[in-house]
Motif scaffolding. Structure first.
Motif, PDB file in Angstrom:
ATOM      1  N   VAL A  91       0.832  -1.208   0.000  1.00 28.36           N
ATOM      2  CA  VAL A  91       0.000   0.000   0.000  1.00 28.36           C
ATOM      3  C   VAL A  91       0.864   1.254   0.000  1.00 28.36           C
ATOM      4  N   ARG A  92       1.961   1.247   0.748  1.00 24.70           N
ATOM      5  CA  ARG A  92       2.797   2.439   0.901  1.00 24.70           C
ATOM      6  C   ARG A  92       4.010   2.439  -0.031  1.00 24.70           C
ATOM      7  N   ALA A  93       3.977   1.630  -1.067  1.00 24.29           N
ATOM      8  CA  ALA A  93       5.084   1.626  -2.035  1.00 24.29           C
ATOM      9  C   ALA A  93       5.216   2.995  -2.677  1.00 24.29           C
ATOM     10  N   ASP A  94       6.439   3.353  -3.038  1.00 26.47           N
ATOM     11  CA  ASP A  94       6.739   4.673  -3.590  1.00 26.47           C
ATOM     12  C   ASP A  94       5.846   4.980  -4.790  1.00 26.47           C
ATOM     13  N   ALA A  95       5.440   6.248  -4.906  1.00 29.06           N
ATOM     14  CA  ALA A  95       4.519   6.667  -5.969  1.00 29.06           C
ATOM     15  C   ALA A  95       5.088   6.431  -7.358  1.00 29.06           C
ATOM     16  N   ARG A  96       6.406   6.404  -7.487  1.00 26.24           N
ATOM     17  CA  ARG A  96       7.022   6.200  -8.803  1.00 26.24           C
ATOM     18  C   ARG A  96       7.184   4.728  -9.161  1.00 26.24           C
ATOM     19  N   THR A  97       6.843   3.854  -8.216  1.00 31.12           N
ATOM     20  CA  THR A  97       7.057   2.421  -8.413  1.00 31.12           C
ATOM     21  C   THR A  97       5.787   1.741  -8.908  1.00 31.12           C
ATOM     22  N   THR A  98       5.917   1.006  -9.994  1.00 30.80           N
ATOM     23  CA  THR A  98       4.823   0.162 -10.453  1.00 30.80           C
ATOM     24  C   THR A  98       4.926  -1.174  -9.721  1.00 30.80           C
ATOM     25  N   VAL A  99       3.834  -1.553  -9.078  1.00 30.13           N
ATOM     26  CA  VAL A  99       3.790  -2.787  -8.291  1.00 30.13           C
ATOM     27  C   VAL A  99       2.845  -3.763  -8.965  1.00 30.13           C
ATOM     28  N   CYS A 100       3.310  -4.985  -9.178  1.00 35.65           N
ATOM     29  CA  CYS A 100       2.492  -6.057  -9.745  1.00 35.65           C
ATOM     30  C   CYS A 100       2.289  -7.107  -8.654  1.00 35.65           C
ATOM     31  N   VAL A 101       1.034  -7.375  -8.326  1.00 37.70           N
ATOM     32  CA  VAL A 101       0.719  -8.285  -7.229  1.00 37.70           C
ATOM     33  C   VAL A 101       0.096  -9.562  -7.780  1.00 37.70           C
ATOM     34  N   GLN A 102       0.810 -10.679  -7.629  1.00 38.37           N
ATOM     35  CA  GLN A 102       0.251 -12.000  -7.902  1.00 38.37           C
ATOM     36  C   GLN A 102      -0.384 -12.463  -6.602  1.00 38.37           C
ATOM     37  N   GLY A 103      -1.709 -12.491  -6.582  1.00 37.70           N
ATOM     38  CA  GLY A 103      -2.403 -12.789  -5.342  1.00 37.70           C
ATOM     39  C   GLY A 103      -3.379 -13.933  -5.488  1.00 37.70           C
ATOM     40  N   ALA A 104      -3.242 -14.930  -4.653  1.00 37.24           N
ATOM     41  CA  ALA A 104      -4.192 -16.041  -4.644  1.00 37.24           C
ATOM     42  C   ALA A 104      -5.546 -15.539  -4.139  1.00 37.24           C
ATOM     43  N   PRO A 105      -6.623 -16.297  -4.344  1.00 33.89           N
ATOM     44  CA  PRO A 105      -7.933 -15.858  -3.863  1.00 33.89           C
ATOM     45  C   PRO A 105      -7.924 -15.608  -2.360  1.00 33.89           C
ATOM     46  N   GLY A 106      -8.581 -14.503  -1.975  1.00 34.58           N
ATOM     47  CA  GLY A 106      -8.716 -14.199  -0.552  1.00 34.58           C
ATOM     48  C   GLY A 106      -7.519 -13.539   0.083  1.00 34.58           C
ATOM     49  N   THR A 107      -6.480 -13.213  -0.698  1.00 33.54           N
ATOM     50  CA  THR A 107      -5.287 -12.589  -0.128  1.00 33.54           C
ATOM     51  C   THR A 107      -5.427 -11.073  -0.006  1.00 33.54           C
ATOM     52  N   GLY A 108      -6.511 -10.526  -0.508  1.00 36.56           N
ATOM     53  CA  GLY A 108      -6.745  -9.088  -0.360  1.00 36.56           C
ATOM     54  C   GLY A 108      -6.074  -8.233  -1.411  1.00 36.56           C
ATOM     55  N   LYS A 109      -5.772  -8.791  -2.587  1.00 36.84           N
ATOM     56  CA  LYS A 109      -5.050  -8.000  -3.588  1.00 36.84           C
ATOM     57  C   LYS A 109      -5.878  -6.818  -4.095  1.00 36.84           C
ATOM     58  N   THR A 110      -7.185  -7.018  -4.270  1.00 35.71           N
ATOM     59  CA  THR A 110      -8.028  -5.904  -4.710  1.00 35.71           C
ATOM     60  C   THR A 110      -8.044  -4.815  -3.664  1.00 35.71           C
ATOM     61  N   ALA A 111      -8.205  -5.202  -2.409  1.00 35.88           N
ATOM     62  CA  ALA A 111      -8.198  -4.214  -1.328  1.00 35.88           C
ATOM     63  C   ALA A 111      -6.861  -3.484  -1.264  1.00 35.88           C
ATOM     64  N   VAL A 112      -5.771  -4.205  -1.483  1.00 35.28           N
ATOM     65  CA  VAL A 112      -4.447  -3.566  -1.492  1.00 35.28           C
ATOM     66  C   VAL A 112      -4.392  -2.491  -2.572  1.00 35.28           C
ATOM     67  N   GLY A 113      -4.890  -2.820  -3.770  1.00 31.33           N
ATOM     68  CA  GLY A 113      -4.866  -1.838  -4.849  1.00 31.33           C
ATOM     69  C   GLY A 113      -5.675  -0.593  -4.524  1.00 31.33           C
ATOM     70  N   LEU A 114      -6.869  -0.766  -3.971  1.00 35.47           N
ATOM     71  CA  LEU A 114      -7.720   0.371  -3.638  1.00 35.47           C
ATOM     72  C   LEU A 114      -7.128   1.196  -2.501  1.00 35.47           C
ATOM     73  N   HIS A 115      -6.578   0.521  -1.509  1.00 33.71           N
ATOM     74  CA  HIS A 115      -5.980   1.253  -0.387  1.00 33.71           C
ATOM     75  C   HIS A 115      -4.684   1.942  -0.808  1.00 33.71           C
ATOM     76  N   ARG A 116      -3.990   1.363  -1.793  1.00 36.00           N
ATOM     77  CA  ARG A 116      -2.810   2.064  -2.305  1.00 36.00           C
ATOM     78  C   ARG A 116      -3.230   3.352  -3.006  1.00 36.00           C
ATOM     79  N   ALA A 117      -4.327   3.306  -3.762  1.00 38.34           N
ATOM     80  CA  ALA A 117      -4.828   4.521  -4.398  1.00 38.34           C
ATOM     81  C   ALA A 117      -5.161   5.578  -3.347  1.00 38.34           C
ATOM     82  N   ALA A 118      -5.807   5.161  -2.262  1.00 37.29           N
ATOM     83  CA  ALA A 118      -6.155   6.105  -1.193  1.00 37.29           C
ATOM     84  C   ALA A 118      -4.906   6.673  -0.531  1.00 37.29           C
ATOM     85  N   TRP A 119      -3.896   5.824  -0.317  1.00 37.28           N
ATOM     86  CA  TRP A 119      -2.660   6.311   0.314  1.00 37.28           C
ATOM     87  C   TRP A 119      -1.932   7.300  -0.610  1.00 37.28           C
ATOM     88  N   LEU A 120      -1.866   6.992  -1.890  1.00 42.64           N
ATOM     89  CA  LEU A 120      -1.194   7.891  -2.833  1.00 42.64           C
ATOM     90  C   LEU A 120      -1.896   9.250  -2.893  1.00 42.64           C
TER      91      LEU A 120
END
Length: 677
Positions: free
Chosen positions: A179-208
């Motif tokens: 979520v708090r990865a640097d704004a200039r960094t592109t992060v690719c998340v390989q996430g199994a079901p239920g690992t919260g990858k969608t939530a991570v993406g949305l919360h990263r948008a909110a943090w940025l």
């Protein structure tokens, strides 16, 4: 009854926070009214009004939740209440600290080995907007053993109805780092079901948006999801975090809706899978690039410019050099076309100077705007329209052959060509795959505006041309790319994340793997994971960290649809949402039987769907990214058979089998796929 003094003090702090938030909201309302009364510049007033409106929307309180969910006590003696937004008192002192603030990191990442200055971490249990429990973790106490948080487990496993909720109270350390990865960094998340990858993406948008508010608000943040049902599912997350102006779109709505100054595209046809696959191939970009630049016309005569009593000549070879130089610079077609008048004018001014004249910039501008130069530019670089360019590619065999030479073979060209070409671009019946090609042509003509950040979910399902379309929308920013290779269910599903990152123009992006399942219980994920050797043998089996293993029932029945309705009725006696997941061919029968049983439900294949229901009827093709407290999966073999090949069918089944948060029932009359063991 004895009142816990700690609980009473925390509840009192919550009431104080609510009072201060209401004061802040009222102050914003007064500023809005004052700004409306004060005369001034209309543009500035509109900008101020919009900013105040955003501020007021971000300060709305939700009485069903609490303004804070945790607390940290620091070495300095200071106590910080961590919540969804910043709340301060009249002196400007914080009453609640925004979870995105840097001082909040300790709540998520502090351990006994790395305390980050935290001596105590407190979590709160919440019910109906009131604090009902608390749990303390003393990081300096050597006698206190690490134990799983019961409050954290209850919050993760709590039944839910309606849209997806934020996870600010339950973010895990590995999720917080993403979520708090640097704004200039592109992060690719390989996430199994239920690992919260969608939530991570949305919360990263909110943090940025919190950390880089001005730039991200100016350039915009875009969230791309797989379908309308998914967007409805996640729609409430960012507003709950105070972010109300993030653009959300599906690939189809993004490419057909007429945003970004582009013409809307009416998708009125569906093509064969083989044609759609070819149109999604990355090689189409080279074909379309040739198609755009084939419009150039080689000059055969000099440009003759009359100025006063003198006629000035620019030789044809010189004009050709100017056009060639612009083309080799990698400019968009329209950008090169805009520059050509100035290039021609510069050559004319050199002729003036050679004749002893001393022209200035005003003379050069006048030459560039002259009718003679405009006519020459129009002749050398004719104006173009994306629809007409693509129409020629698909309708004119000779033109396609010239553009595709050395790129597509003759069989592929035959596949691509329209059998019965429409007479004009305006009468073309475009497909969804055509919309992607039109977007590519439009970008070849003029640059697509870039957002500051793009969050792309279910990225493994996009074609190469769709990924290029995403990439040109974050050329000046970074991206958060989310997905699961095992859930790829399209004919062009990605085989690796390196390929995806290359296609969106972010080869330097960092790949992170989430394999700890927080939402899917072990009974469910272990059953679904038996398919992994067949659909994604290189991926590790996801691990559920839930304390509750959940419930799994697999039942052979005579009538799967009737059995599913019976399961739904039983599930409604408890809490939470219910999803009935089934092959498209069973949807109508299930809808009739649910209606006959008097059970209210929402069909997620209904484009007019607005209000969510507790029960959702979900075709397997739309279930990706969704989750329900209980799922009923109907006839797995039919779900597999509904796809063009078995591997894709098994991947679709894997998705269907991983949507349950608490319990899953599988009902079937036909034998189960043998890959399920």
């Amino acid at each position: 009854m004895t009142v816990d003094p700690v609980l009473a003090a925390e509840q009192a702090h919550l009431e104080t926070a609510r009072t201060e938030l209401a004061r802040m909201r009222e102050h914003t309302r007064e500023l809005t009214e004052e700004a409306a009364r004060r005369p001034g510049d209309a543009v500035a007033d509109a900008a101020l009004g919009a900013a105040l409106a955003r501020r007021a929307a971000a300060l709305v309180d939700d009485p069903g939740s609490t303004l804070f969910f945790g607390r940290t006590d620091l070495d300095s003696g200071e106590s910080l209440h961590i919540g969804r937004r910043h709340v301060m008192d009249t002196a400007g002192d914080p009453v609640v600290i925004d979870w995105r603030a840097d001082v909040s990191r300790g709540f998520y990442s502090a351990t006994r080995d790395e305390r980050h200055g935290v001596v105590l971490r407190r979590r709160f249990g919440v019910d109906g907007g009131r604090i009902t429990a608390y749990e303390d973790e003393h990081l300096l106490d050597p006698d206190e053993h690490d134990a799983a948080s019961e409050i954290l487990a209850r919050e993760i496993e709590r039944p839910r109805s309606g849209p997806m909720r934020d996870i600010v109270a339950t973010i895990q350390p590995e999720q917080d780092a993403l979520v708090r990865a640097d704004a200039r960094t592109t992060v690719c998340v390989q996430g199994a079901p239920g690992t919260g990858k969608t939530a991570v993406g949305l919360h990263r948008a909110a943090w940025l948006l919190y950390a880089h508010r001005e730039r991200l608000t100016r350039q915009g943040v875009l969230v791309i999801g797989p379908n309308h049902a998914f967007l409805q599912h996640i729609a409430a997350v960012l507003p709950a975090l105070g972010e109300v102006e993030v653009e959300q779109a599906t690939m189809e709505s993004l490419l057909t809706g007429g945003a970004e100054g582009r013409k809307p595209v009416a998708v009125r046809a569906v093509e064969e899978p083989a044609v759609a696959r070819l149109k999604g191939d990355a090689r189409m970009a080279a074909v379309l690039h040739r198609a755009v630049w084939s419009a150039l016309v080689d000059p055969t005569e000099p440009l003759v410019l009359t100025r006063g009593s003198t006629r000035w000549r620019v030789p044809a070879y010189r004009l050709a050099e100017l056009v060639a130089e612009l083309r080799t610079r990698g400019l968009r077609y329209e950008a090169a076309r805009d520059l050509l008048p100035a290039r021609i004018a510069h050559v004319v001014l050199q002729l003036f100077e050679a004749a002893g004249d001393s022209p200035d910039d005003r003379v050069q501008d006048a030459v560039a705007r002259s009718a003679d130069v405009k006519r020459e530019v129009k002749k050398l670089m004719p104006p173009q329209d994306a629809a007409r360019v693509l129409w020629r590619v698909l309708a004119e065999p000779e033109f396609l052959a010239a553009c595709a030479e050395g790129v597509l073979d003759e069989a592929e060209q035959e596949l691509l060509r329209w059998t019965t070409p429409p007479r004009t671009p305006g009468s073309a019946r475009w497909t969804a795959a055509d919309a992607v090609l039109l977007d590519e042509v439009a970008d070849q003509l003029s640059r697509t505006p870039s957002r500051a950040h793009v969050v792309l979910d279910e990225a493994q399902d996009l074609s190469a041309m769709q990924l290029r379309a995403v990439g040109r929308r974050c050329t000046t920013g970074a991206a958060t790319v989310l997905g699961d290779i095992a859930q790829g269910t399209t004919p062009w599903a990605a085989a690796s994340w390196d390929e995806v990152l290359d296609l969106i123009g972010k080869p330097e992006g960092q790949l992170e793997i989430l394999d700890r399942g927080f939402r899917v219980p072990s009974a469910v994920i272990d059953y679904a994971a038996t398919l992994l050797p067949w659909i994604a043998p290189d991926l590790t089996v996801p691990r559920s960290v839930r304390t509750d293993p959940g419930r799994l029932d697999v039942r052979s029945v005579d009538d799967p649809v009737a059995a599913a309705v019976k399961e739904v009725r039983a599930a409604l006696a408890g809490e939470g949402s219910v999803g009935v997941v089934l092959a498209a061919g069973h949807v109508e029968a299930a809808a009739r039987e649910l209606a006959a049983a008097g059970i209210g439900f929402a069909r997620l294949d209904d484009p007019e769907l607005d209000a969510p229901q507790r029960v959702s009827l979900v075709p397997a093709g739309l279930v990706k990214g969704l989750e329900f407290d209980r799922t009923v999966v109907v006839e797995p073999s039919a779900i597999v058979a509904g796809e063009p090949d078995r591997r894709t069918g098994l991947r679709r089944l894997y998705v269907a089998l991983t949507r349950a948060v608490s319990a899953m029932t599988v009902v079937h009359a036909d034998p189960l796929p043998e890959e399920l063991g």
